[in-house]
Design an enzyme around this catalytic site. Sequence first.
Site, PDB file in Angstrom:
ATOM      1  N   THR A 101       0.937  -0.935   0.071  1.00  0.00           N
ATOM      2  CA  THR A 101       0.128   0.217  -0.062  1.00  0.00           C
ATOM      3  C   THR A 101       0.799   1.015   0.055  1.00  0.00           C
ATOM      4  OG1 THR A 101      -1.959  -1.267   1.490  1.00  0.00           O
ATOM      5  CG2 THR A 101      -2.102   0.885   1.682  1.00  0.00           C
ATOM      6  N   LYS A 176      -7.259   1.076  -2.108  1.00  0.00           N
ATOM      7  CA  LYS A 176      -7.793   0.575  -1.034  1.00  0.00           C
ATOM      8  C   LYS A 176      -6.919   1.921  -0.176  1.00  0.00           C
ATOM      9  CE  LYS A 176      -4.926  -1.945   2.232  1.00  0.00           C
ATOM     10  NZ  LYS A 176      -3.577  -1.751   2.063  1.00  0.00           N
ATOM     11  N   LYS A 244       1.023   4.922   8.926  1.00  0.00           N
ATOM     12  CA  LYS A 244       1.234   5.473   6.929  1.00  0.00           C
ATOM     13  C   LYS A 244       0.300   5.299   5.977  1.00  0.00           C
ATOM     14  CE  LYS A 244       2.968   2.248   4.014  1.00  0.00           C
ATOM     15  NZ  LYS A 244       1.936   0.754   3.786  1.00  0.00           N
TER      16      LYS A 244
END
Length: 292
Positions: A101, A176, A244
């Site tokens: 990701t 995502k 993150k």
Amino acid sequence: MLIDPNNIKVGFIGIGVMGKSMAGHILDAGYKLFVYNRTKSKTEELLNKGAVFLPINELAKNCDLIITMVGFPEDVSEVYFSENGLINNSKEGSILIDMTTSPPSLAVKIYDELKKKGVFFLDAPVSGGDIGAKNATLSIMVGGDEEIFTSVLPIFGLMGKNIVYQGKAGSGQHTKMCNQIAIASNMIGVAESLYYGIKAGLNPEMVLKSISTGAAGSWSLTNLGPKMLNEDYAPGFYIKHFIKDMKIALDESIRMGINLPGLKLALSLYEELSRMGYENSGTQAIFKLYTK
């Protein structure tokens, strides 16, 4: 490319909590598998089953299809853009797939650079954590050229069940972000729901039994709720990686001019957890904020 175990060599870079299982499924299916990880010892189980360890530049020169599953955007950039990285060393006509990701803009940049070299690229982040990786039930969200996506479906099918082509390069990463935004607020709800039940004097396991199959049901409630109650904070997905992801989503939302207060709240809570020393715990450790 014909996706046939007898005809292609597959490379896998990033043998971590999820990558180890994902690569294992490919090896078990009969593919010739070449692996790389910064900590070589983490690849030992795969090497004992027949995988071959190679540095990134050699792996790139030998493999027809390469999957990357690393930790952070800076790791993705290093793997692809360094002198001994994938962009400089991959074979013309090969297919590279990043399942980390990372920012949609980075996926587009990699796609454009590889296209100049005659190399194909898909961004294909996943959802489902270590459980989905082990059971090969990951949700896989894919951006890039549709014909390339179609050609590698047999490989995706070894790792996941819900495999959806989302559109041009970067679309998998944007999808995502949608996934992580939904999870972010949901994790707060799961933790607060169970904490409320405990404070109300209820049996929290019975609470889970009632609410996990009703309108409140979610993957997080079913899979991570019991871990919260058992004080099991082992990482299926690290808090540091979730932070993150949320930062990427927040940056993208700012760029698009939209306000996502739920995401901002979740990020602030997980950053507090990180400051408490839980950055290497699983995301279910948010429960610690209520029970500390």
